[in-house]
Design an enzyme around this catalytic site. Structure first.
Site, short mmCIF file in Angstrom:
data_model
loop_
_atom_site.label_atom_id
_atom_site.label_comp_id
_atom_site.label_asym_id
_atom_site.label_seq_id
_atom_site.Cartn_x
_atom_site.Cartn_y
_atom_site.Cartn_z
N THR A 1 -29.33 58.15 36.76
CA THR A 1 -29.32 57.73 35.35
C THR A 1 -30.54 58.33 34.68
OG1 THR A 1 -29.89 56.00 33.88
CG2 THR A 1 -30.35 55.66 36.10
N ILE A 2 -30.14 59.04 33.92
CA ILE A 2 -31.26 59.39 32.87
C ILE A 2 -31.99 58.26 32.08
CG2 ILE A 2 -29.91 61.61 32.20
CD1 ILE A 2 -29.51 60.45 29.33
N ASP A 3 -31.45 56.98 32.18
CA ASP A 3 -32.17 56.08 31.43
C ASP A 3 -33.33 55.42 32.26
OD1 ASP A 3 -30.24 56.45 29.44
OD2 ASP A 3 -28.82 55.21 30.40
N ARG B 280 -37.51 61.77 7.44
CA ARG B 280 -36.00 62.16 7.79
C ARG B 280 -35.88 61.78 9.47
NH1 ARG B 280 -35.72 64.01 3.33
NH2 ARG B 280 -35.28 66.03 2.82
N HIS C 191 -26.54 64.08 22.99
CA HIS C 191 -26.16 64.72 24.46
C HIS C 191 -27.05 65.79 24.77
CE1 HIS C 191 -22.68 62.14 25.07
NE2 HIS C 191 -22.20 62.43 23.68
N GLN D 233 -29.78 65.61 25.60
CA GLN D 233 -30.73 65.10 26.69
C GLN D 233 -30.26 64.90 27.85
OE1 GLN D 233 -32.87 61.50 24.62
NE2 GLN D 233 -31.21 61.97 23.32
#
Lengths: 341, 341, 341, 341
Positions: free
Chosen positions: A125-127, A265, A271, A273
């Site tokens: 998982t990237i998380d 801004r 995606h 990442q």
């Protein structure tokens, strides 16, 4: 011994390195053969499976994505474990290496426990939200990409004397925001575990601005300000529970601009990442996990997964990894406070 | 409390993030002031010191090098501890944070033990050779740069059907070679801890070539083949004990070409590996270490240094870190074997 | 001779290289002195000006943004040319180098023509929409960043068998989309100059999908499909006329998904494309333009700007550059057709 | 019409984009078929040829190297043109697209002129030394890699107060050194076209050092100082005429250190400059050249090659490109002087 490999859930830099590590290890030192299962559980349920050789995995450890494809098909759909058993028997598959995140590993653990399927796991998982493993591969790459983006956005913010809000991934945890925010020198880091209110955010922005800086706000997609209107919280989630379009960053930017008078801004990295070449860190971790998973399969350690502990690869139960989310702990949140504002 | 900071020894990506982390933490939560000591121990011995404010450290965590400068001046030269005490007293410095590698930390430990100087440490080395810390900042960046270089060299090697030898840094240990070699998919990884002989190297090269690959050899600068002529081993070390010019990569390339008949080229990455922007991983680690060093100073924990253990920053004695080199262990060497050849 | 320099409009990688090139050239070979005007025309109108020395510009050519700051202040606001003349006289400024895009150069040309101000120009835009110059600095960096993003998104798209829509900058022209789309191997490139209809877009997506590819659509922010509802076209433009939030990419993604049945995701690169380190190409071009602008000032060539023609830097009138937008020509559009679908 | 494609000589980022552009264009708009010739002229002489389809070229434009392989086999060896004619006839090949540098194009021009072979060309060289084309693909990537390396080396040089010498490629011309030196802010740029003497080099280094900078010297591999000993000039050339090992950078570093007293280190970038992913600029240029070469073949324009002129792709004779080296002209050398020292 014939090993089936599948990748399931959202893709993640390093998946191919796991696959290569497993195949190289299995073929060379365990005389195994391998079967590539297409698109996660779907391929297992639909018998979409092909031999996977060392030739197939050569040179892939630095490539993003997964050569096996992935999907979000649930293991208990389409006939579920009974259908899987038929496919496995017909194919002569002796063990399955399931590479996936929370949902995949929970499903795999249940397949072992309830249905006796021979499955071992590799956490992905990237998380970085899986428990009982120090880090998961993909996270380092995601944090690196987010940091590079923050570096870029900083220069444009400074030239225009603007505040810049950057929304990063992370689902329900703040690891990517915490690490990329620290690395990128953010003035505000907003994570789901510690929902500060709007006034705190404005205060951080004003403090940085008063010192002549272009305020930089890094916000995790799962963050919601304390005291936020419920309508804000519910609006625009996509099928993965992630905030779509609008996003929390796009929600915050005009509010910051209105409250502080500083032009603001927002950028949503999205995606970016999770794609592309993994970092060296993730390639090494993924390769080691893939090799360790083969050992688990060789030992019949069904229900176990390879996991990082310090610098060692160890074996833990898949259930222990998905039992609860790995949140950013209080101590890490306290630690970062002096860097904000 | 006034804290002096110095960076000493070879430069390393992440030094500026340590400095920024320490100053931000000290000023904001401990009401400390800071003094920047120029060029390591030289600045302390020669009283080349200037105030270091939060303004000085803004935006520097992503910048390579060190804003304080560095040198290899020995702490026991030029008057040594007695001279340092005079400077410290005159400047009103209460503690020193010494950021450095093996030599720096050994010197700092002795200054505490033998001379009662108030010094705490932060470990730094791209080579990852310090004991009692899981990783040191700078190592991840060096391994990343080496991996990117290997990725580039692979395509040119494949187009020309050549063997490519890449020499990476690491001094007397093989960590950079091990990680970049695993990440880059090397067919031979040569490290000082496990000195294989020429025939083994040729065998790995031939094996890869026979499978249609362009053989990729990653060699650590400190590697010497088992059975190598002593003349080879002694030739061309520079003042840091590193092999200069010729280098082990340039030594091996023609030997591989002659023995295997495969055209072979060598590339020496050199100082590229220690310069430029640190990775997000190193920035986070370095920032955390800098903040933790301030806690050590605030607590008067002289002789201690901040260290990474799993995902935690802990306190260990500087002496324990330099007592012996952290070598690549047998288990990591065994693990990588199935990826070679 | 004292030269004032200002940067105006949206920031752009390479601005600092222009400034450095001009100052180095002017100080060293023309014995000029320089004045840094803060935030474009605002600094000139409000007398926010400081000396600019070779020391100030050292090491900046690789840094993103502009050390002088920028704004969108109009030159004919706040007292306009008469106020500028007072400031210039009081400061002893003999010439102004205005670095900017279409609006800045049009304003500068008018200041010369109508008001006799001593201004020369340097063209700047990531959009590459200025006429009478082959390329403008900033464009190469923007196209490079967009291409790297497309490379990343491709792997995640392929793993999930998705269609990916990437919205890039470009205002009213399609140069960034054309180049990044060609470089990234896009299956559809959508640019304002050639507004294809929805059916054509769906056809390209289906064609790529039928060949087993993950369809990749690169769309310029200024693109609007032929036959699009006017409501779509008007919705959500920000103060710069750029499509905000929603964006054309976010408009197209669900329509593609509905029409083709292929899961589709959208990414809006946004400000990432204009920040951070310029490419070597842009640094060289910007440096050369800065040096050439000094020659224009030394020669009193008011109303002229430095421009790229082939490999040469030449002098053209600012009016000729802003007379009309440089559109992607028919021939470039025809050329790219065989790569689509 | 069946087209044979070959890549010959040193590899170069962008080769795969040429191949893809040609195949896509030829198959889709000209109904051609393609034959991939392995390893340059070798494959044509030895009939090592295989069909090349759009499937084979998908997704390759961003990949370094060449999927066809390359070699330095001379077209007039191994039977030469007569042998080629036999192979071409047997294979039914109607035209050959030869992608290569000076040697390849000169050989191809002779095959057309003397032997009537149906060959068109695409110019390729990282060195940018071909005449009658503004730039060649590969050069932009090489200059970008060299610039990134210089950026990295600068920080380590500044931390150690060292002088850093960087040797870049370029054979007998100085284009890579000129562009990367300008982009990287070098204090000395040394190119073969303008052989300054040792004293000038030392003067530049001292001047930068006196202003508190870490002197940065970028030297082209083909540079030789005016007045250099002939022994220096002859020593250690490899089979390509390039200086091996020692190299001019390694020659200069100790001389600079001895003459100026400033610690000096040397880095030889080597093959890093020609490998890996091409920049967006090179991918676009290469793709356009590949498509244009198909037009040349379709028109029977034997002896012609596709060439960049401003922003246009035009047709020029291969002989005109190799007639003389494209040197860095006096005007570009004069232009860069104010940036040195």
């Amino acid at each position: 011994m014939n090993i089936g490999i599948l990748t399931s859930g959202g893709d993640c830099p390093g998946l191919n390195a796991v696959i290569r590590g497993a195949v190289r290890k299995g073929v060379r030192s365990e005389h195994m053969t391998f079967s590539g299962i297409r698109d996660g559980w779907r391929g297992l349920l639909e018998d979409d499976i092909a031999p996977l050789t060392t030739h197939d995995v050569r040179g892939i450890s630095g490539r993003g994505g997964t050569i096996l494809g992935t999907s979000r098909t649930h293991p208990y759909s389409q006939g579920g474990p009974e259908q899987m058993k038929r496919v496995i028997a017909a194919r002569g598959i002796d063990a399955i290496i399931a590479i996936g995140g929370e949902g995949t590993l929970a499903g795999a653990a249940r397949l072992v426990r309830d249905d006796g399927l021979p499955v071992v796991g590799v956490p992905k998982t990237i998380d970085n939200d899986l428990d009982n493993t120090d880090y998961t591969f993909g996270f380092d790459t995601a944090a690196e990409i987010a940091t590079e983006a923050i570096d870029r956005l900083r220069t444009t913010a400074e030239s225009h004397h603007r505040c810049m809000v950057v929304e990063v991934m992370g689902r329900n945890v703040g690891w990517i925001a915490l690490h990329s925010g620290m690395a990128g020198g953010a003035h505000a880091i907003l994570i789901p575990e510690f929902p500060v209110d709007y006034e705190q955010i404005y205060a951080w922005v004003r403090s940085a601005h008063d010192r002549g800086r272009a305020p930089l706000v890094v916000v995790s997609e799962g963050f919601m300000p304390a005291g936020a209107d419920e309508q804000v919280a519910d609006k625009g989630r996509d099928r993965d529970g992630r905030i779509r379009l609008g996003g929390i960053g796009n929600h915050l930017a005009p509010m910051i601009e209105d409250a502080t008078g500083i032009e603001t801004r927002s950028t949503l990295l999205g995606h970016l990442q999770r794609g592309g070449q993994p970092t060296a860190y993730d390639r090494v971790l993924a390769t080691r996990l893939g090799m360790a998973a083969v050992d688990l399969a060789a030992n019949g350690s069904w229900g176990q997964m390879a996991s990082l502990s310090g610098t060692d690869i160890v074996s833990v139960s898949m259930e222990s990894a998905v039992d609860k989310l790995k949140l950013v702990p209080q101590q890490r949140w306290d630690e970062v406070q002096v860097l904000l504002g």
